[in-house]
Design an enzyme around this catalytic site. Structure first.
Site, PDB file in Angstrom:
ATOM      1  N   SER A 147      -2.783  -9.877  -1.002  1.00  0.00           N
ATOM      2  CA  SER A 147      -2.039 -10.300  -2.186  1.00  0.00           C
ATOM      3  C   SER A 147      -0.942 -11.278  -1.805  1.00  0.00           C
ATOM      4  CB  SER A 147      -1.418  -9.087  -2.883  1.00  0.00           C
ATOM      5  OG  SER A 147      -0.484  -9.539  -3.843  1.00  0.00           O
ATOM      6  N   HIS A 161      -5.882 -12.328  -3.423  1.00  0.00           N
ATOM      7  CA  HIS A 161      -5.472 -11.647  -4.652  1.00  0.00           C
ATOM      8  C   HIS A 161      -4.223 -12.331  -5.216  1.00  0.00           C
ATOM      9  CE1 HIS A 161      -5.290  -7.922  -7.144  1.00  0.00           C
ATOM     10  NE2 HIS A 161      -3.972  -8.049  -7.040  1.00  0.00           N
ATOM     11  N   ASP A 201      -1.466 -12.224  -8.208  1.00  0.00           N
ATOM     12  CA  ASP A 201      -0.877 -11.373  -9.242  1.00  0.00           C
ATOM     13  C   ASP A 201      -0.157 -12.219 -10.272  1.00  0.00           C
ATOM     14  OD1 ASP A 201      -1.468  -8.648  -8.329  1.00  0.00           O
ATOM     15  OD2 ASP A 201      -0.303  -9.218  -6.566  1.00  0.00           O
ATOM     16  N   MET A 238       2.034 -12.261 -13.501  1.00  0.00           N
ATOM     17  CA  MET A 238       2.928 -11.354 -14.247  1.00  0.00           C
ATOM     18  C   MET A 238       3.775 -12.165 -15.210  1.00  0.00           C
ATOM     19  SD  MET A 238       4.364  -8.938 -11.197  1.00  0.00           S
ATOM     20  CE  MET A 238       3.301  -8.330  -9.877  1.00  0.00           C
ATOM     21  N   HIS A 287      -5.461 -11.060 -10.809  1.00  0.00           N
ATOM     22  CA  HIS A 287      -5.081  -9.792 -11.426  1.00  0.00           C
ATOM     23  C   HIS A 287      -4.031 -10.106 -12.492  1.00  0.00           C
ATOM     24  CE1 HIS A 287      -2.915  -5.631 -10.744  1.00  0.00           C
ATOM     25  NE2 HIS A 287      -3.456  -5.745 -11.947  1.00  0.00           N
ATOM     26  N   MET A 338      -1.473  -9.226 -15.006  1.00  0.00           N
ATOM     27  CA  MET A 338      -0.565  -8.198 -15.533  1.00  0.00           C
ATOM     28  C   MET A 338       0.253  -8.848 -16.638  1.00  0.00           C
ATOM     29  SD  MET A 338       0.367  -6.534 -11.890  1.00  0.00           S
ATOM     30  CE  MET A 338      -0.281  -8.009 -11.113  1.00  0.00           C
ATOM     31  N   MET A 356      -4.749   0.947 -10.013  1.00  0.00           N
ATOM     32  CA  MET A 356      -3.417   0.738  -9.442  1.00  0.00           C
ATOM     33  C   MET A 356      -2.979   1.997  -8.707  1.00  0.00           C
ATOM     34  SD  MET A 356      -2.425  -2.366 -10.167  1.00  0.00           S
ATOM     35  CE  MET A 356      -0.906  -2.077  -9.255  1.00  0.00           C
ATOM     36  N   ASP A 392      -5.146  -1.066  -5.478  1.00  0.00           N
ATOM     37  CA  ASP A 392      -4.088  -2.072  -5.381  1.00  0.00           C
ATOM     38  C   ASP A 392      -2.728  -1.402  -5.460  1.00  0.00           C
ATOM     39  OD1 ASP A 392      -2.460  -4.305  -5.552  1.00  0.00           O
ATOM     40  OD2 ASP A 392      -3.202  -4.957  -7.507  1.00  0.00           O
TER      41      ASP A 392
HETATM   42  C1  DX5 Z   1       1.612  -4.960  -7.801  1.00  0.00           C
HETATM   43  C2  DX5 Z   1       0.492  -5.915  -7.517  1.00  0.00           C
HETATM   44  C3  DX5 Z   1      -0.064  -5.768  -6.160  1.00  0.00           C
HETATM   45  C4  DX5 Z   1       0.923  -5.988  -5.047  1.00  0.00           C
HETATM   46  C5  DX5 Z   1       0.511  -5.077  -3.930  1.00  0.00           C
HETATM   47  O1  DX5 Z   1       1.852  -4.891  -9.136  1.00  0.00           O
HETATM   48  O2  DX5 Z   1      -0.571  -5.753  -8.418  1.00  0.00           O
HETATM   49  O3  DX5 Z   1      -1.199  -6.621  -5.987  1.00  0.00           O
HETATM   50  O4  DX5 Z   1       0.957  -7.300  -4.568  1.00  0.00           O
HETATM   51  O5  DX5 Z   1       1.465  -5.203  -2.925  1.00  0.00           O
HETATM   52  P1  DX5 Z   1       1.617  -4.085  -1.794  1.00  0.00           P
HETATM   53  O6  DX5 Z   1       0.333  -4.070  -1.040  1.00  0.00           O
HETATM   54  O7  DX5 Z   1       2.771  -4.573  -0.996  1.00  0.00           O
HETATM   55  O8  DX5 Z   1       1.890  -2.787  -2.493  1.00  0.00           O
HETATM   56 ZN    ZN Z   2      -2.451  -6.885  -7.926  1.00  0.00          ZN
END
Ligand code: DX5
Ligand code: ZN
Length: 218
Positions: A8, A32, A34, A36, A65, A67, A136, A174
């Site tokens: 990620s 990956h 993210d 947000m 991903h 969010m 998650m 994740d």
């Molecule tokens: C959190 C994200 C994850 C995050 C995971 O909301 O969806 O993808 O980057 O990071 P680590 O592996 O550090 O928990």
């Molecule tokens: Zn993620």
């Protein structure tokens, strides 16, 4: 079952995303990303323009991903841009079948994501509409959080559900996935592993990916 690692970039240096992506090219299976929006989660990261720039800058397939609120409006754009996989949250979508079909029609793999407190059972009927389930293992929003063991029974139940259905659906975990926690995820039935801090918090991200893979290839 092939085990895949998806580092990620949430834990990478946002001022050097292309260089950070290149560090895991040829070593990781996916990158990956993210997305947000300050509404679905209390954090804001990046959106379609940055994903488009990343797609142009790296050969590694992008695992988006989302969010975000209203994925029914925004998700297809990531698929059309060329993301290899686009995952929407079941807590946010109001029309999952329509949105997942649009993602698939645009050529991307179709994913659904569930927060730690969301049960999988209500989504069994979506199995024919998806290529991946993301569970998650932290509350979404931030990297570097502590792995939630309470999600492991759901990983087992989801694995059993997928095997019973007999289609080809990947099971991604994740959040808090590290050298310490990856084996219990694999034992519970996960086959795609997102790791932010464990990869980009390391001095050698490529080696960190190899180390994670070694733990689950035994
Ligand atoms: C959190 C994200 C994850 C995050 C995971 O909301 O969806 O993808 O980057 O990071 P680590 O592996 O550090 O928990
Ligand atoms: Zn993620």
């Amino acid at each position: 079952m092939a085990m895949q690692i998806s580092p990620s970039i949430l834990s990478a240096d946002f001022a050097r995303l292309a260089d950070e992506a290149k560090k895991v090219e040829g070593v990781a299976d996916w990158l990956h990303v993210d997305v947000m929006d300050y509404h679905f989660v209390p954090n804001l990261t990046l959106g379609l323009p940055v994903v488009q720039a990343l797609l142009a800058a790296t050969s590694i397939p992008i695992d988006c991903h989302l969010m975000i609120q209203d994925p029914d409006r925004w998700a297809v754009g990531y698929a059309e841009a060329g993301a290899g996989s686009v995952t929407i949250h079941v807590e946010a979508t109001k029309a999952p079948v329509r949105t997942l079909r649009a993602i698939g029609a645009a050529g991307a793999r179709r994913g659904i994501a569930l927060n730690p407190g969301t049960a999988i059972e209500a989504y069994e009927d979506l199995l024919p509409e998806i290529d991946m389930i993301l569970l998650m293992t932290v509350e979404p929003g931030f990297g570097g959080q502590k792995f939630l063991d309470m999600v492991m029974p759901k990983v087992r139940r989801t694995r059993a559900m997928i095997d019973k259905w007999d289609g080809e659906v990947w099971l991604q975990v994740d959040g808090g996935v590290s050298a310490e926690t990856i084996e219990r995820c694999a034992e519970a039935g996960a086959d795609v592993f997102v790791a932010g801090n464990a990869v980009y918090g390391s001095a050698d991200p490529a080696q960190a990916v190899r180390n994670l893979r070694a733990r689950i290839s035994r």
